[in-house]
Design a protein around this motif. Structure first.
Motif, PDB file in Angstrom:
ATOM      1  N   ALA A 145      62.095  12.927  29.910  1.00 54.89           N
ATOM      2  CA  ALA A 145      61.973  14.311  30.390  1.00 54.89           C
ATOM      3  C   ALA A 145      63.068  15.191  29.794  1.00 54.89           C
ATOM      4  N   ARG A 146      64.229  14.615  29.524  1.00 52.74           N
ATOM      5  CA  ARG A 146      65.321  15.377  28.904  1.00 52.74           C
ATOM      6  C   ARG A 146      65.119  15.536  27.398  1.00 52.74           C
ATOM      7  N   VAL A 147      64.598  14.488  26.758  1.00 47.94           N
ATOM      8  CA  VAL A 147      64.514  14.450  25.294  1.00 47.94           C
ATOM      9  C   VAL A 147      63.258  15.134  24.752  1.00 47.94           C
ATOM     10  N   TRP A 148      62.131  14.946  25.404  1.00 51.55           N
ATOM     11  CA  TRP A 148      60.852  15.349  24.820  1.00 51.55           C
ATOM     12  C   TRP A 148      60.742  16.844  24.519  1.00 51.55           C
ATOM     13  N   PRO A 149      61.326  17.744  25.321  1.00 51.94           N
ATOM     14  CA  PRO A 149      61.227  19.167  24.973  1.00 51.94           C
ATOM     15  C   PRO A 149      61.747  19.509  23.584  1.00 51.94           C
ATOM     16  N   ARG A 150      62.628  18.692  23.036  1.00 48.27           N
ATOM     17  CA  ARG A 150      63.140  18.956  21.688  1.00 48.27           C
ATOM     18  C   ARG A 150      62.072  18.770  20.620  1.00 48.27           C
ATOM     19  N   PHE A 151      60.984  18.089  20.963  1.00 54.12           N
ATOM     20  CA  PHE A 151      59.908  17.825  20.011  1.00 54.12           C
ATOM     21  C   PHE A 151      58.713  18.759  20.210  1.00 54.12           C
ATOM     22  N   ALA A 152      58.895  19.788  21.038  1.00 58.56           N
ATOM     23  CA  ALA A 152      57.766  20.676  21.360  1.00 58.56           C
ATOM     24  C   ALA A 152      57.159  21.316  20.121  1.00 58.56           C
ATOM     25  N   GLU A 153      57.969  21.653  19.134  1.00 64.63           N
ATOM     26  CA  GLU A 153      57.489  22.351  17.944  1.00 64.63           C
ATOM     27  C   GLU A 153      56.519  21.523  17.111  1.00 64.63           C
ATOM     28  N   THR A 170      51.683  13.822  20.468  1.00 64.24           N
ATOM     29  CA  THR A 170      51.251  13.159  21.695  1.00 64.24           C
ATOM     30  C   THR A 170      52.474  12.570  22.391  1.00 64.24           C
ATOM     31  N   ARG A 171      52.622  12.860  23.669  1.00 64.37           N
ATOM     32  CA  ARG A 171      53.762  12.334  24.412  1.00 64.37           C
ATOM     33  C   ARG A 171      53.715  10.806  24.391  1.00 64.37           C
ATOM     34  N   PRO A 172      54.805  10.164  24.037  1.00 64.57           N
ATOM     35  CA  PRO A 172      54.773   8.708  23.899  1.00 64.57           C
ATOM     36  C   PRO A 172      54.693   7.988  25.244  1.00 64.57           C
ATOM     37  N   THR A 173      54.169   6.776  25.193  1.00 68.16           N
ATOM     38  CA  THR A 173      54.156   5.882  26.340  1.00 68.16           C
ATOM     39  C   THR A 173      55.358   4.951  26.237  1.00 68.16           C
ATOM     40  N   LEU A 174      56.110   4.819  27.325  1.00 66.47           N
ATOM     41  CA  LEU A 174      57.305   3.980  27.322  1.00 66.47           C
ATOM     42  C   LEU A 174      57.017   2.641  27.990  1.00 66.47           C
ATOM     43  N   TYR A 211      70.068   9.234  23.192  1.00 67.43           N
ATOM     44  CA  TYR A 211      70.168   9.069  21.738  1.00 67.43           C
ATOM     45  C   TYR A 211      69.164   8.033  21.234  1.00 67.43           C
ATOM     46  N   VAL A 212      69.096   6.875  21.910  1.00 74.57           N
ATOM     47  CA  VAL A 212      68.167   5.829  21.468  1.00 74.57           C
ATOM     48  C   VAL A 212      66.726   6.315  21.582  1.00 74.57           C
ATOM     49  N   LEU A 213      66.407   6.964  22.685  1.00 77.48           N
ATOM     50  CA  LEU A 213      65.031   7.439  22.873  1.00 77.48           C
ATOM     51  C   LEU A 213      64.682   8.520  21.858  1.00 77.48           C
ATOM     52  N   LEU A 214      65.607   9.434  21.603  1.00 75.39           N
ATOM     53  CA  LEU A 214      65.351  10.462  20.587  1.00 75.39           C
ATOM     54  C   LEU A 214      65.167   9.820  19.211  1.00 75.39           C
ATOM     55  N   HIS A 215      65.983   8.814  18.913  1.00 79.93           N
ATOM     56  CA  HIS A 215      65.860   8.090  17.644  1.00 79.93           C
ATOM     57  C   HIS A 215      64.439   7.535  17.489  1.00 79.93           C
ATOM     58  N   GLU A 216      63.940   6.891  18.554  1.00 77.10           N
ATOM     59  CA  GLU A 216      62.598   6.318  18.473  1.00 77.10           C
ATOM     60  C   GLU A 216      61.531   7.406  18.414  1.00 77.10           C
ATOM     61  N   CYS A 217      61.741   8.508  19.119  1.00 76.49           N
ATOM     62  CA  CYS A 217      60.779   9.622  19.048  1.00 76.49           C
ATOM     63  C   CYS A 217      60.725  10.223  17.641  1.00 76.49           C
ATOM     64  N   CYS A 218      61.861  10.240  16.947  1.00 74.96           N
ATOM     65  CA  CYS A 218      61.878  10.735  15.565  1.00 74.96           C
ATOM     66  C   CYS A 218      60.971   9.887  14.677  1.00 74.96           C
ATOM     67  N   HIS A 219      60.817   8.607  15.024  1.00 78.49           N
ATOM     68  CA  HIS A 219      59.927   7.742  14.237  1.00 78.49           C
ATOM     69  C   HIS A 219      58.459   8.126  14.407  1.00 78.49           C
ATOM     70  N   LEU A 220      58.126   8.910  15.397  1.00 75.95           N
ATOM     71  CA  LEU A 220      56.757   9.412  15.513  1.00 75.95           C
ATOM     72  C   LEU A 220      56.422  10.348  14.360  1.00 75.95           C
ATOM     73  N   THR A 255      69.522  14.520  13.061  1.00 77.63           N
ATOM     74  CA  THR A 255      70.713  15.359  13.149  1.00 77.63           C
ATOM     75  C   THR A 255      70.366  16.766  13.617  1.00 77.63           C
ATOM     76  N   ARG A 256      69.233  17.274  13.198  1.00 76.73           N
ATOM     77  CA  ARG A 256      68.832  18.614  13.651  1.00 76.73           C
ATOM     78  C   ARG A 256      68.555  18.629  15.151  1.00 76.73           C
ATOM     79  N   LEU A 257      67.945  17.564  15.650  1.00 75.88           N
ATOM     80  CA  LEU A 257      67.580  17.508  17.067  1.00 75.88           C
ATOM     81  C   LEU A 257      68.729  17.034  17.959  1.00 75.88           C
ATOM     82  N   LEU A 258      69.655  16.275  17.378  1.00 77.03           N
ATOM     83  CA  LEU A 258      70.801  15.774  18.144  1.00 77.03           C
ATOM     84  C   LEU A 258      72.012  15.733  17.208  1.00 77.03           C
ATOM     85  N   PRO A 259      72.689  16.873  17.017  1.00 77.73           N
ATOM     86  CA  PRO A 259      73.767  16.947  16.029  1.00 77.73           C
ATOM     87  C   PRO A 259      74.900  15.948  16.244  1.00 77.73           C
TER      88      PRO A 259
END
Length: 244
Positions: A152-160, A164-168, A203-212, A226-230
């Motif tokens: 819920a904290r990380v996913w808004p950074r990928f709105a652009e 598809t919202r990932p399943t954890l 950080y780990v979750l954002l890293h994995e979301c970047c792989h999407l 780096t752009r999403l989490l400097p």
């Protein structure tokens, strides 16, 4: 069969660019000069039997920049993370905070946070292996809600990106904190992440979301991360320092 020649080691020191260069020299039955810089920064040189220490010193000076570079590389490496112990009084982390492990007697096995302590209870005394197993099971129980809150904290950074919202899912992994299958938008996270601070988990979750978006660890991947989490390197370092 004759034994190979090996003289007693010599401890030598040279002056180079206003600093002292120490090395251990051993003469052996070999044809060439061998240089080695060990992780503790010590320099070890093997020289052919019959060569003079003065000649070896000249060769060391020629390799001085190479030696100093490797010593600096080892010096800059982070200290290895401490190893966890599963006995009363040992520290254990939960969401980045240390808790002192306590062992207690109870009708059934339980794990609970009590003030500044992490209490593991059981009907009979537990071995370190049994205590570890109970803690791992407890981490897995806590993981789902904590991982959902992180998403819920990380996913808004990928709105652009209109993804598809990932399943954890929670999966014990020996060598990784997480993994991602972009095709099915499925991310697996280690329950051990509940020991880390929320920032490390994010950080780990954002890293994995970047792989999407980028499946490999190319420059494009790290540019996106780096752009999403400097300050991701800060969280990575903190995570790597967590006791193993």
């Amino acid at each position: 069969m004759p034994r190979p020649f090996s003289a007693a080691p010599r401890h030598e020191t040279l002056a180079y660019q206003n600093q002292s260069l120490h090395y251990t020299l051993v003469f052996r039955s070999r044809r060439s000069l061998g240089f080695a810089v060990r992780p503790d920064g010590s320099v070890h040189i093997s020289a052919p039997a019959g060569t003079s220490p003065e000649w070896v010193a000249q060769q060391v000076l020629k390799k001085a920049d190479w030696i100093l570079k490797h010593q600096q590389t080892f010096a800059n490496r982070p200290a290895p993370a401490p190893t966890r112990r599963f006995e009363a009084g040992s520290p254990h982390y939960y969401q980045g905070k240390p808790y002192q492990l306590s062992l207690a007697e109870a009708a059934r096995p339980t794990v609970a946070l009590v003030d500044d302590g992490l209490v593991v209870s059981a009907p009979q005394p537990l071995s370190a292996t049994q205590t570890e197993a109970l803690l791992h099971a407890w981490y897995a129980q806590q993981a789902g809600p904590l991982f959902a809150a992180s998403l819920a904290r990380v996913w808004p950074r990928f709105a652009e990106f209109n993804l598809t919202r990932p399943t954890l899912s929670v999966r014990q992994m020996r060598t990784r904190w997480g993994s991602c299958t972009p095709r099915s938008a499925r991310i697996r996270l280690s329950p051990e992440l509940v020991r880390a601070s929320p920032g490390c988990l994010d950080y780990v979750l954002l890293h994995e979301c970047c792989h999407l978006l980028v499946g490999d660890h190319s420059l494009a991947f790290y540019d996106l991360q780096t752009r999403l989490l400097p300050d991701w390197q800060r969280w990575k370092a903190e995570l790597n320092a967590l006791p193993k």
